[in-house]
Scaffold this active site. Structure first.
Site, PDB file in Angstrom:
ATOM      1  N   ARG A 175      -7.372   9.881   0.311  1.00 35.55           N
ATOM      2  CA  ARG A 175      -8.679   9.255   0.127  1.00 35.55           C
ATOM      3  C   ARG A 175      -9.689   9.933   1.055  1.00 35.55           C
ATOM      4  O   ARG A 175      -9.607   9.780   2.274  1.00 35.55           O
ATOM      5  CB  ARG A 175      -8.650   7.764   0.467  1.00 35.55           C
ATOM      6  CG  ARG A 175      -7.960   6.861  -0.540  1.00 35.55           C
ATOM      7  CD  ARG A 175      -8.258   5.408  -0.205  1.00 35.55           C
ATOM      8  NE  ARG A 175      -7.621   4.483  -1.122  1.00 35.55           N
ATOM      9  CZ  ARG A 175      -6.541   3.766  -0.822  1.00 35.55           C
ATOM     10  NH1 ARG A 175      -5.979   3.887   0.367  1.00 35.55           N
ATOM     11  NH2 ARG A 175      -6.023   2.939  -1.699  1.00 35.55           N
ATOM     12  N   ASP A 202      -0.408  11.776   5.355  1.00 34.52           N
ATOM     13  CA  ASP A 202       0.651  12.202   4.457  1.00 34.52           C
ATOM     14  C   ASP A 202      -0.023  12.912   3.284  1.00 34.52           C
ATOM     15  O   ASP A 202      -1.247  13.051   3.256  1.00 34.52           O
ATOM     16  CB  ASP A 202       1.449  10.984   3.986  1.00 34.52           C
ATOM     17  CG  ASP A 202       2.835  11.332   3.467  1.00 34.52           C
ATOM     18  OD1 ASP A 202       3.174  12.525   3.449  1.00 34.52           O
ATOM     19  OD2 ASP A 202       3.582  10.423   3.082  1.00 34.52           O
ATOM     20  N   HIS A 248       6.473   7.618   5.620  1.00 27.58           N
ATOM     21  CA  HIS A 248       5.332   7.975   6.455  1.00 27.58           C
ATOM     22  C   HIS A 248       5.185   7.009   7.627  1.00 27.58           C
ATOM     23  O   HIS A 248       5.010   7.430   8.784  1.00 27.58           O
ATOM     24  CB  HIS A 248       4.062   7.971   5.599  1.00 27.58           C
ATOM     25  CG  HIS A 248       2.838   8.383   6.341  1.00 27.58           C
ATOM     26  ND1 HIS A 248       1.561   8.122   5.889  1.00 27.58           N
ATOM     27  CD2 HIS A 248       2.673   9.021   7.529  1.00 27.58           C
ATOM     28  CE1 HIS A 248       0.680   8.595   6.740  1.00 27.58           C
ATOM     29  NE2 HIS A 248       1.325   9.136   7.743  1.00 27.58           N
ATOM     30  N   ASP A 269      -6.264   3.471   5.508  1.00 29.01           N
ATOM     31  CA  ASP A 269      -7.495   4.245   5.345  1.00 29.01           C
ATOM     32  C   ASP A 269      -8.537   3.602   4.445  1.00 29.01           C
ATOM     33  O   ASP A 269      -9.619   4.169   4.247  1.00 29.01           O
ATOM     34  CB  ASP A 269      -7.164   5.644   4.811  1.00 29.01           C
ATOM     35  CG  ASP A 269      -6.414   5.607   3.479  1.00 29.01           C
ATOM     36  OD1 ASP A 269      -6.112   4.496   3.004  1.00 29.01           O
ATOM     37  OD2 ASP A 269      -6.128   6.689   2.923  1.00 29.01           O
ATOM     38  N   ASP A 270      -8.249   2.425   3.892  1.00 27.04           N
ATOM     39  CA  ASP A 270      -9.207   1.764   3.004  1.00 27.04           C
ATOM     40  C   ASP A 270      -9.720   0.452   3.588  1.00 27.04           C
ATOM     41  O   ASP A 270     -10.095  -0.456   2.851  1.00 27.04           O
ATOM     42  CB  ASP A 270      -8.574   1.512   1.635  1.00 27.04           C
ATOM     43  CG  ASP A 270      -7.346   0.607   1.715  1.00 27.04           C
ATOM     44  OD1 ASP A 270      -6.853   0.377   2.837  1.00 27.04           O
ATOM     45  OD2 ASP A 270      -6.877   0.141   0.661  1.00 27.04           O
ATOM     46  N   ASP A 348       6.650  -3.496   3.938  1.00 31.58           N
ATOM     47  CA  ASP A 348       5.961  -4.750   4.246  1.00 31.58           C
ATOM     48  C   ASP A 348       6.712  -5.964   3.710  1.00 31.58           C
ATOM     49  O   ASP A 348       6.772  -7.013   4.370  1.00 31.58           O
ATOM     50  CB  ASP A 348       4.522  -4.729   3.717  1.00 31.58           C
ATOM     51  CG  ASP A 348       4.425  -4.290   2.269  1.00 31.58           C
ATOM     52  OD1 ASP A 348       5.425  -3.786   1.718  1.00 31.58           O
ATOM     53  OD2 ASP A 348       3.336  -4.444   1.687  1.00 31.58           O
ATOM     54  N   SER A 379      -0.590   0.568  -5.529  1.00 29.05           N
ATOM     55  CA  SER A 379      -0.466  -0.763  -6.123  1.00 29.05           C
ATOM     56  C   SER A 379      -1.301  -0.918  -7.383  1.00 29.05           C
ATOM     57  O   SER A 379      -1.305  -1.986  -8.000  1.00 29.05           O
ATOM     58  CB  SER A 379      -0.889  -1.833  -5.103  1.00 29.05           C
ATOM     59  OG  SER A 379      -2.258  -1.701  -4.769  1.00 29.05           O
TER      60      SER A 379
END
Length: 504
Positions: A175, A202, A248, A269-270, A348, A379
């Site tokens: 991204r 990554d 990662h 990163d989002d 997670d 996702s």
């Protein structure tokens, strides 16, 4: 008449002899090579001119071929090292071993022009990333990531335990919008020494890497070196992205914690962050270290949508049995526990299992201190349009380091929280939806089965799923939220026996 004819004949003979003599002498001078014939000289000059023209034509064709190759390579964005362009030499032919006069100057000038034009052509390709020099390998044989991170030597600022150095590890892939996340983290960061930002990338995506490197000394980039294809069971091929994410995370956490840090903050990163993002983690850090019934601090509220939260309660924090993630802090002690059994995928969900959670809780806020803007990812935008894009990000700065947060310690929190919940009056879901509740004090809606819980959450706009039997945001089965400006507790019986794994 006879004498006159004789004289005329003699004159003609004399003239003929003179002309013959002159013609003979001219022929001799030509054959001895003393003066070239004009026709032969013109032919030699023409041959040299034609040879020079052929070389120039070959030079021009090779130059155009080089231009096309350069542009083709740049458009494919192949990862090749940048090398100086090479001019195509003019090689003399066997028939003409020596270049015509002035040709050396012409070739030298042509070489200069070729290099300049090729460089301009490469720079004018729109959207082509500038090749970056590779990071040099460590000279002492250490892994490259250790050499990069070795510059972080301090565990505490000025050796004062009251000021721990807490790295912020940003997980990035492909991204280029990671700049939004980094801009927030840098804008609100109170101290670069106390909160070094380490971006772990990554995917080996060049535009994203260029974006990260554009921040120069503001951030430190480390790159996950294993870009090999990852083995995935046939039934889970569509989940390969989750396998790579888990690999990662494991690599990055191992690398960072090996530098001796006591805790880290993990960010994807989002994510956008709130103005008091760092203050929130600094304020809760002492409790996380002291209370062993806690195992993380999260900046996220899964039900943090406008209308489901008290938008004035910026300072309100909770304990939660549900692991929220999405901007969270963990300790080295927890990593030492999890590292040996780190999963191959779905880290997670794995971390939410009873074997890992061990009945420990996380701290989470009423108003979220992070908000996601990443709709596209592995996702495929799950929950984004329906839920995540409505999460409200706190905009008010709370001085958590100056606040008394001892109410979050388990022995204190359990007594006060359970008392507040089970002393509140019980109402039905229908009464609440129809506006028939007569009090503005906190109220409680009871549930006893999975179906009752799901019906209530869907009607009230809450997230309705479970992970390892735990509802999102729940503590001891209780979900706290706001509805029409009123505090509501969705709660099981007081004699609650624990989470049921079959509810997932």
């Amino acid at each position: 008449m006879r004498p006159r004819k004789t004289i005329l004949l003699v004159g003609v003979l004399v003239i003929w002899v003179l002309m013959t003599y002159l013609a003979f002498m001219r022929s001799v001078r030509v054959t001895d090579g003393s003066r070239p014939r004009p026709a032969v000289a013109n032919k030699l000059m023409l041959e040299k001119v034609q040879y020079f023209e052929q070389n120039l034509k070959s030079f021009s064709e090779n130059r155009q071929s080089l231009y096309r190759d350069i542009i083709s390579i740049l458009r494919r964005q192949e990862k090749v090292p940048s090398v100086p362009a090479q001019a195509v030499p003019l090689v003399p032919s066997p028939e003409s071993p020596k270049s015509p006069p002035g040709e050396e100057e012409v070739v030298a000038k042509a070489k200069e022009t070729q290099l300049e034009v090729e460089e301009d052509a490469a720079n004018e390709v729109i959207g082509a990333p500038v090749p970056l020099a590779p990071i040099p390998e460590a000279e002492d044989g250490r892994p490259e990531v250790e050499r990069i991170l070795s510059k972080f030597q301090q565990r505490y600022l000025n050796d004062d335990p009251a000021f721990p150095v807490i790295p912020v590890v940003v997980f990035a892939c492909n991204r280029i919008s990671v700049n939004k996340c980094l801009d927030d983290l840098i804008r609100y960061r109170p101290s670069a020494d106390q909160f070094p930002i380490i971006v772990s990338q990554d995917c080996d995506d060049e535009p994203t890497r260029n974006t990260i490197l554009s921040y120069r000394d503001e951030v430190t980039l480390i790159q996950q070196p294993d870009q090999s294809d990852i083995p995935v069971p046939p039934k889970e091929k569509k989940y390969k992205g989750y396998y790579k994410i888990s690999r990662h995370y494991g690599w990055a956490l191992r690398a960072v914690f090996r530098q001796g840090f006591d805790s880290v903050i993990l960010v994807e990163d989002d994510l956008s962050v709130a103005p008091d993002f760092y203050e929130y983690f600094l304020g809760t850090y002492p409790i996380l270290k002291r209370d062993k019934s806690l195992w993380c601090v999260s900046a996220w509220n899964d039900n943090g949508k406008e209308g489901l939260i008290d938008s004035t309660a910026h300072e309100l924090l909770y304990r939660s049995d549900f692991f929220p993630g999405l901007g969270w802090m963990m300790t080295k002690d927890l990593w030492d526990e999890l590292e040996p059994k780190w999963p191959k995928a779905f880290w997670d969900d794995w971390i939410r299992q009873p074997e890992q959670r061990k009945e420990r809780a996380c701290i989470r806020p009423e108003l979220p201190r992070t908000r996601t803007f990443g709709k596209i990812g592995v996702s495929n935008g799950l929950f984004f349009d329906k839920h995540l894009k409505y999460i409200k990000l706190s905009e008010e700065f709370v001085s958590f380091t100056k606040s008394n947060l001892t109410y979050l310690v388990k022995s204190v929190y359990d007594e006060a929280f359970l008392k507040a919940v089970y002393q509140s009056p019980v109402v039905t879901l229908d009464e609440l939806k129809r506006g028939l509740v007569m009090t503005r004090e906190p109220i409680r809606i009871a549930y006893h089965t999975k179906e009752q819980y799901k019906r209530a959450t869907k009607n009230l706009g809450l997230m309705d799923d479970f992970k390892s039997g735990v509802p999102r945001t729940a503590y001891r089965g209780i979900v706290s939220f706001f509805y029409n400006g009123q505090r509501v507790y969705l709660a099981p019986n007081l004699n609650w026996k624990g989470y049921d794994l079959t509810w997932s």
